[in-house]
Each structure stands twice: as structure tokens, then as C-alpha cells.
Motif scaffolding. Structure first.
Motif, PDB file in Angstrom:
ATOM      1  N   SER A  45       0.862  -1.144   0.094  1.00  0.00           N
ATOM      2  CA  SER A  45      -0.067   0.157  -0.050  1.00  0.00           C
ATOM      3  C   SER A  45       0.881   1.372   0.000  1.00  0.00           C
ATOM      4  CB  SER A  45      -1.231   0.030   1.094  1.00  0.00           C
ATOM      5  OG  SER A  45      -0.348   0.074   2.651  1.00  0.00           O
ATOM      6  N   ARG A  46       2.069   1.256   0.363  1.00  0.00           N
ATOM      7  CA  ARG A  46       2.917   2.275   0.730  1.00  0.00           C
ATOM      8  C   ARG A  46       2.313   3.502   1.507  1.00  0.00           C
ATOM      9  NH1 ARG A  46       6.950   2.215  -3.502  1.00  0.00           N
ATOM     10  NH2 ARG A  46       7.359   0.137  -3.822  1.00  0.00           N
ATOM     11  N   ASP A  47       1.313   3.203   2.584  1.00  0.00           N
ATOM     12  CA  ASP A  47       0.896   4.115   3.538  1.00  0.00           C
ATOM     13  C   ASP A  47       1.536   4.238   4.726  1.00  0.00           C
ATOM     14  OD1 ASP A  47      -0.932   5.605   4.691  1.00  0.00           O
ATOM     15  OD2 ASP A  47      -2.770   4.331   4.524  1.00  0.00           O
ATOM     16  N   VAL A  48       2.290   5.186   4.794  1.00  0.00           N
ATOM     17  CA  VAL A  48       3.179   5.298   6.179  1.00  0.00           C
ATOM     18  C   VAL A  48       2.513   5.695   7.154  1.00  0.00           C
ATOM     19  CG1 VAL A  48       5.274   6.726   6.987  1.00  0.00           C
ATOM     20  CG2 VAL A  48       5.271   6.128   4.521  1.00  0.00           C
ATOM     21  N   SER A  49       1.593   6.371   7.005  1.00  0.00           N
ATOM     22  CA  SER A  49       0.556   6.675   8.453  1.00  0.00           C
ATOM     23  C   SER A  49      -0.033   5.363   8.735  1.00  0.00           C
ATOM     24  CB  SER A  49      -0.556   7.793   8.109  1.00  0.00           C
ATOM     25  OG  SER A  49      -1.237   7.359   6.840  1.00  0.00           O
ATOM     26  N   GLU A  50      -0.655   4.686   7.925  1.00  0.00           N
ATOM     27  CA  GLU A  50      -1.304   3.504   8.632  1.00  0.00           C
ATOM     28  C   GLU A  50      -0.120   2.640   9.166  1.00  0.00           C
ATOM     29  OE1 GLU A  50      -4.362   0.672   9.161  1.00  0.00           O
ATOM     30  OE2 GLU A  50      -4.141   2.672   8.859  1.00  0.00           O
ATOM     31  N   ALA A  51       1.009   2.331   8.747  1.00  0.00           N
ATOM     32  CA  ALA A  51       2.238   1.468   9.155  1.00  0.00           C
ATOM     33  C   ALA A  51       2.511   2.222  10.620  1.00  0.00           C
ATOM     34  CB  ALA A  51       3.202   1.625   8.354  1.00  0.00           C
ATOM     35  N   GLN A  52       2.359   3.564  10.664  1.00  0.00           N
ATOM     36  CA  GLN A  52       2.785   4.104  12.130  1.00  0.00           C
ATOM     37  C   GLN A  52       1.543   3.737  12.894  1.00  0.00           C
ATOM     38  OE1 GLN A  52       3.327   8.354  11.327  1.00  0.00           O
ATOM     39  NE2 GLN A  52       5.590   7.914  10.266  1.00  0.00           N
ATOM     40  N   ARG A  53       0.394   3.951  12.692  1.00  0.00           N
ATOM     41  CA  ARG A  53      -0.883   3.572  13.660  1.00  0.00           C
ATOM     42  C   ARG A  53      -0.734   2.091  13.957  1.00  0.00           C
ATOM     43  NH1 ARG A  53      -5.410   1.198  13.766  1.00  0.00           N
ATOM     44  NH2 ARG A  53      -4.957   0.201  11.596  1.00  0.00           N
ATOM     45  N   CYS A  54      -0.013   1.254  12.848  1.00  0.00           N
ATOM     46  CA  CYS A  54      -0.474  -0.326  13.431  1.00  0.00           C
ATOM     47  C   CYS A  54       0.920  -0.506  14.655  1.00  0.00           C
ATOM     48  CB  CYS A  54      -0.054  -1.177  12.318  1.00  0.00           C
ATOM     49  SG  CYS A  54      -1.611  -1.206  11.147  1.00  0.00           S
ATOM     50  N   LEU A  55       2.098   0.282  14.098  1.00  0.00           N
ATOM     51  CA  LEU A  55       3.204   0.242  15.049  1.00  0.00           C
ATOM     52  C   LEU A  55       2.891   0.648  16.634  1.00  0.00           C
ATOM     53  CD1 LEU A  55       6.021  -0.860  15.148  1.00  0.00           C
ATOM     54  CD2 LEU A  55       6.949   1.484  14.911  1.00  0.00           C
ATOM     55  N   ARG A  56       2.072   1.828  16.553  1.00  0.00           N
ATOM     56  CA  ARG A  56       1.872   2.297  17.996  1.00  0.00           C
ATOM     57  C   ARG A  56       0.777   1.288  18.691  1.00  0.00           C
ATOM     58  NH1 ARG A  56       0.995   7.264  14.827  1.00  0.00           N
ATOM     59  NH2 ARG A  56       2.854   8.744  15.403  1.00  0.00           N
ATOM     60  N   ALA A  57      -0.109   0.598  17.804  1.00  0.00           N
ATOM     61  CA  ALA A  57      -0.991  -0.375  18.281  1.00  0.00           C
ATOM     62  C   ALA A  57      -0.478  -1.558  19.034  1.00  0.00           C
ATOM     63  CB  ALA A  57      -2.089  -0.754  17.192  1.00  0.00           C
ATOM     64  N   LEU A  58       0.766  -2.044  18.716  1.00  0.00           N
ATOM     65  CA  LEU A  58       1.540  -2.869  19.328  1.00  0.00           C
ATOM     66  C   LEU A  58       1.910  -2.633  20.753  1.00  0.00           C
ATOM     67  CD1 LEU A  58       3.538  -4.029  16.104  1.00  0.00           C
ATOM     68  CD2 LEU A  58       1.574  -5.222  17.111  1.00  0.00           C
ATOM     69  N   SER A  80      11.257   2.318  -0.826  1.00  0.00           N
ATOM     70  CA  SER A  80      10.143   2.080   0.087  1.00  0.00           C
ATOM     71  C   SER A  80      10.575   2.076   1.684  1.00  0.00           C
ATOM     72  CB  SER A  80       8.970   1.193  -0.464  1.00  0.00           C
ATOM     73  OG  SER A  80       9.602  -0.014  -0.329  1.00  0.00           O
ATOM     74  N   MET A  81      11.406   1.090   1.850  1.00  0.00           N
ATOM     75  CA  MET A  81      11.755   0.606   3.135  1.00  0.00           C
ATOM     76  C   MET A  81      12.573   1.817   3.760  1.00  0.00           C
ATOM     77  SD  MET A  81      10.536  -1.990   4.290  1.00  0.00           S
ATOM     78  CE  MET A  81       9.791  -3.537   3.960  1.00  0.00           C
ATOM     79  N   CYS A  82      13.455   2.491   2.837  1.00  0.00           N
ATOM     80  CA  CYS A  82      14.364   3.665   3.378  1.00  0.00           C
ATOM     81  C   CYS A  82      13.108   4.791   3.790  1.00  0.00           C
ATOM     82  CB  CYS A  82      15.163   4.012   2.201  1.00  0.00           C
ATOM     83  SG  CYS A  82      16.164   5.535   2.517  1.00  0.00           S
ATOM     84  N   GLU A  83      12.368   5.073   3.011  1.00  0.00           N
ATOM     85  CA  GLU A  83      11.230   5.908   3.351  1.00  0.00           C
ATOM     86  C   GLU A  83      10.505   5.738   4.595  1.00  0.00           C
ATOM     87  OE1 GLU A  83       9.084   9.717   3.047  1.00  0.00           O
ATOM     88  OE2 GLU A  83      11.044   8.870   1.916  1.00  0.00           O
ATOM     89  N   LEU A  84      10.430   4.488   4.851  1.00  0.00           N
ATOM     90  CA  LEU A  84       9.637   4.106   6.054  1.00  0.00           C
ATOM     91  C   LEU A  84      10.399   4.358   7.124  1.00  0.00           C
ATOM     92  CD1 LEU A  84       7.091   2.848   7.444  1.00  0.00           C
ATOM     93  CD2 LEU A  84       8.373   0.597   7.057  1.00  0.00           C
ATOM     94  N   LEU A  85      11.672   3.957   7.209  1.00  0.00           N
ATOM     95  CA  LEU A  85      12.615   3.915   8.381  1.00  0.00           C
ATOM     96  C   LEU A  85      12.977   5.549   8.604  1.00  0.00           C
ATOM     97  CD1 LEU A  85      14.984   1.369   7.485  1.00  0.00           C
ATOM     98  CD2 LEU A  85      13.310   1.264   9.269  1.00  0.00           C
ATOM     99  N   LYS A  86      12.959   6.266   7.376  1.00  0.00           N
ATOM    100  CA  LYS A  86      13.181   7.814   7.736  1.00  0.00           C
ATOM    101  C   LYS A  86      11.892   8.329   8.324  1.00  0.00           C
ATOM    102  CE  LYS A  86      13.718  12.059   5.024  1.00  0.00           C
ATOM    103  NZ  LYS A  86      14.105  12.666   3.419  1.00  0.00           N
TER     104      LYS A  86
END
Length: 503
Positions: free
Chosen positions: A371-384, A412-418
Motif C-alpha cells: 500500500s505504501r501508506d506510511v501513516s497506517e504503518a505508524q498507527r499499527c506500530l503504535r497499536a502494538l 520504500s523501506m528507506c522512506e519508512l525508516l526515515k
């Protein structure tokens, strides 16, 4: 002799006979005193007196004072050659044998020449403390002219209040005032404002005893039924881990701060308020059903509170959302064993196994790649709710990049980690720990991915240009390149630095 006889008559009855005729040799001063001045009669000394001093007849005051002063000076002179001498009774003996009475302390004696002793002492101007005292100020410094008083006496002085003063208030200055303790009642809205910081602080320290003590300080009888509703409303805006803590708190407060009836009234208030709660939390009926089922499992409320027939629900007219919450709780309690209700909110945070958290992180990364959705990935990481385990996400992201053999995945992974580094969701320590774990496992990774070293060098360089890597990570990047000092076909002999030239 006349003086002695007059003194005897004065002491016996206070009556005296008129004085005898004096000699012709009397001085002019004596004639003036006898002719112009009538003697002052003291208490009880005259026949016509009623115990009071009679006022002398008006005479020339200035002349009398001058004459009396002149006589007193003669008396105090003490010269042996003086023709006038005073005897012990205050009379002046004039040359010729006659005795003349003098004015003592400004009071003229009677013709008999006697002055009452206490009157003489009372009218004396001499100091009465000549041979007494220690020389200290009177009254400990509180008396005397120009003295303010004892230190601190101004605080003890009573303030005089004039009733004729225009600013006088009879109600405020009334002495007959009875003071009583008045305890103001707190409204439910004010109680919610006081209870919310206590609950939020409980989510930090997790001590139910501290919450009970805080509620005892601010709690009043009619507000006990609002505790359950406040706890559930605040928990609906938080995560499952906080909802689990809220269920534990309700169970711990039962029997100490609140009763079963208070919990039932609190749930009834929530059922009636569900239409407003759904506006902020769409899943409010399901959450409320979970809270009620957990309260039944913890023996806080009886099961009959939840198990209600459809006809009874229609009679109560609770509404559609309230019926949904009750059915949710009834379905969870339908099983005979309620042990599963201990995990009705799931195992959140560090209570879950490590393998479960790792699988959820892998699913998070796969969903992000698609999906390349960074905000959704951040939300799921906080939910953990595992901030201490975020280094595992960095490790899985790098390994997934090495296994993909795709530059698109690298980007994509570089953008997520950034983005995770910019939002401080992954701390620099977690980022560094994830890269170092990959560096340590490269010997095993290269067995599955032969080009792992090349891809890793390229990915580290890309991340370095993004600007979120530390110097420690860049300096510890492994490399597979090696130099061959020993030839495989030379039998293990080291080659010389220079080869001999053949002729």
C-alpha cells in the motif's frame, strides 16, 4: 508654752480657744498674717466644720506667697545667729519668745500651728521612690510618657468599633456568631474533572491502591455511582491495554470504594448515554458489552443484569444501541466457563509472546510494501505497544529488503525508516540496534542471499543520504571482499612479493 497647750487641745478634741493677745513686740509680718488671714480649718479641727476644708477668704494671693516664701527661706537657712528659729511643730520662734505657725507645703496651718501628718505627706512634691526600686522603667517599659507599650501589645489590643461609624456593619461585627463547617456538594461535571487526572495517572503507574486513596479524598456519597461510568468513558478513548487496566481497577474498587449497586447504576447510565458515546467511539456498544461481561466474570455484578429477555428489553425501552451492548455481553457469558473473559481485551503490549509480535510486524511490513501508506504503518506500530521491541521492526525491514532483490523495495523501506526516525516512533538506539543485528547475522543471511553484501552496501548508502544513520552504523558496515595471499595450487606456500625473471 502656748504652742504646747494648743497642740494638746488639738489632739484631745480638735477644739481650740481663740489665741491670746500677743505681745506688742510682734513683727509686722505676724500682724499681717493674724489680721488679714483666717486660718484654714482641717478635717475635724473647727467647731463649725462638717468634715470638709473651708475655703479661705479672698486675700491678696501674691503678697501672702511672698511673705510665706520669705519665712520658709528663713527656716531653711539654719543660721545660728538668726533671730527666728523653727521648732519641731513647724512654728517659727521669733525673738521675744513667741511662736509663729508657718505654711507647710503651701497649706497654712490653723492658729494652733498643727498640720495633719497624712495631709502633709499627701501634698508633698518629693519623690516617693527615693530609696526604693532598681531604677527600671515603670510597668516593664509599658508605661510612661511617650512610650508605645510592651512589644507585641498592639496585637493583643482590642479594636474599638463605633456603632455610629458609617462603615460599621452590625452583621459582620456581631459578637454572637456561631461558626459551622459547611461542605459544598460537587456536581457530576466537577467530579469528572477531578477524577480524569486520577485515571490518567493510573494508566502510568498501574497502582489501584493509589486510585482508591485519591477517590476517598474527593468522593461524596451520591457520586459513587458515577465512578464506573467515568472509568469506562475514559477507557473507550484509549487502547485495549488501558481497557484491561480499567476492568482490573473496577474489580479492585468493588467492596472498598463502590458497591455492586453502584456498578449497576453506572452501567445503566452508560447504556442510556450510548447514543452520545457512539459519536466519538463507533464501537462503543461492543466495548460496553465487554466491560459488562468482564464485570460479571469478576463477580462485581450478578449475571441477571445482562441476561434479559427481548420482552423485558422492549419494556425498558433502552434503545437499539443499548440492546446491542447487552446482547454482546450475554453472548460472551453464554459459555459455562468464563476463563476466556480474562483476555476479553486481548494480550496487549509485553504480555504477548515474542513470536506473536514478530509475526504482526512482518504483516505490517508486507502491508506497507503493497500500500505504501506510511501513516497506517505508524498507527499499527503504535497499536502494538512495544516501544522496547521496535528494533525488531528495523531488523525485519532490512532482511526483507535483502531478500526482495528489488530497488523499489529498497526505496520504500528507506522512506519508512526515515519517517519513523523523524516522528521519533523508533528511537536512534532502536535504529542502531536493528542495523547492528543485521551486521552480525550477515554470515547466515548470505547463505540464502549471495548478493546480500552488495545490496546491504547499496541500502546503507541510500539511508545515509536520507540522513538518519549514525556514524557508528556507517563505520561498522561489513564487507565480503578479501585478498588471496596463498594460491590454491601452490601447496600453501606464500608467494614472494617479486617474481624472479627468467633468462
Amino acid at each position: 508654752m502656748e504652742v504646747e497647750s494648743n497642740n494638746k487641745r488639738a489632739t484631745n478634741g480638735g477644739r481650740h480657744s481663740p489665741p491670746a493677745e500677743t505681745d506688742s513686740k510682734e513683727s509686722s509680718v505676724e500682724r499681717e498674717l493674724n489680721g488679714e488671714i483666717q486660718a484654714v480649718e482641717l478635717n475635724g479641727s473647727g467647731a463649725h466644720s462638717n468634715g470638709h476644708i473651708k475655703k479661705p477668704l479672698p486675700v491678696e494671693d501674691g503678697r501672702i506667697k511672698r511673705k510665706a516664701k520669705r519665712l520658709i527661706q528663713r527656716q531653711n537657712s539654719g543660721s545660728g545667729g538668726s533671730p527666728n528659729q523653727t521648732n519641731g511643730n513647724g512654728a517659727v520662734s521669733v525673738a521675744g519668745g513667741t511662736a509663729l505657725p508657718l505654711a507647710v507645703n503651701g497649706i497654712l496651718p490653723s492658729p494652733g500651728g498643727y498640720v495633719v501628718p497624712h495631709r502633709r505627706w499627701k501634698n508633698s512634691r518629693r519623690s516617693r521612690n527615693l530609696n526604693r526600686g532598681r531604677g527600671l522603667p515603670k510597668k516593664g517599659g509599658a508605661g510612661g510618657k511617650g512610650v508605645w507599650g510592651l512589644p507585641g501589645s498592639e496585637a493583643l489590643a482590642e479594636v474599638y468599633e463605633d456603632e455610629n461609624d458609617p462603615n460599621y456593619d452590625s452583621e459582620c461585627n456581631d459578637r454572637n456568631v456561631e461558626l459551622r463547617e459547611v461542605i459544598t456538594e460537587i456536581t457530576p461535571e466537577e467530579f469528572f474533572k477531578l477524577a480524569e487526572p486520577i485515571v490518567l495517572e493510573y494508566y502510568e503507574h498501574g497502582d489501584p491502591h493509589e486510585v482508591a486513596v485519591s477517590f476517598d479524598e474527593i468522593l461524596q456519597g451520591p457520586l459513587r455511582e458515577h465512578i464506573t461510568s467515568i472509568l469506562v468513558e475514559i477507557a473507550m478513548d484509549h487502547k485495549d491495554s488501558q481497557r484491561e487496566m480499567t476492568s482490573v481497577l473496577i474489580s479492585d474498587l468493588y467492596g472498598r470504594v463502590i458497591t455492586g449497586k453502584d456498578i449497576e447504576k453506572g452501567f445503566n447510565m452508560l447504556l442510556a448515554n450510548l447514543p452520545d458515546l457512539i459519536l466519538d467511539t463507533p464501537e462503543a456498544p461492543i466495548m460496553l458489552g465487554n466491560f459488562m461481561a468482564r464485570a460479571v466474570a469478576d463477580d462485581c455484578i450478578p449475571p441477571k443484569f445482562v441476561a434479559k429477555a427481548e420482552e423485558e428489553l422492549r419494556i425498558l425501552e433502552l434503545g437499539e444501541h443499548a440492546e446491542q451492548a447487552l446482547r454482546r455481553a450475554d453472548s460472551l457469558l453464554h459459555k459455562q466457563i468464563w476463563a476466556h473473559l480474562d483476555n476479553v481485551w486481548g494480550m496487549g503490549g509485553p504480555l504477548r509472546p515474542v513470536k506473536t509480535i514478530t509475526k504482526q510486524m512482518e504483516l505490517l511490513l508486507k502491508e506497507y510494501i503493497s500500500s505504501r501508506d506510511v501513516s497506517e504503518a505508524q498507527r499499527c506500530l503504535r497499536a502494538l505497544e512495544v516501544p522496547h521491541y521496535h528494533h525488531e521492526l528495523v531488523y525485519e525491514a532490512i532482511v526483507m529488503t535483502l531478500e526482495s532483490l528489488s530497488q523499489t523495495t529498497e526505496e520504500s523501506m528507506c522512506e519508512l525508516l526515515k519517517q519513523l526516525d523523524l516522528t521519533c516512533l523508533v528511537l536512534p538506539a532502536g535504529m542502531e540496534q536493528g542495523f547492528m543485528r543485521v551486521f552480525d547475522d550477515m554470515a547466515d543471511i548470505v547463505l540464502d542471499v549471495p548478493l546480500a553484501y552488495i545490496i546491504l552496501d547499496r541500502f546503507v548508502e541510500r539511508c545515509n543520504r536520507a540522513g538518519f544513520l549514525t556514524d557508528k552504523i556507517i563505520n561498522n558496515v561489513p564487507s565480503r571482499g578479501r585478498k588471496r595471499f596463498v594460491s590454491e595450487g601452490d601447496g600453501g606456500h606464500v608467494k614472494p612479493a617479486t617474481l624472479p625473471m627468467r633468462d
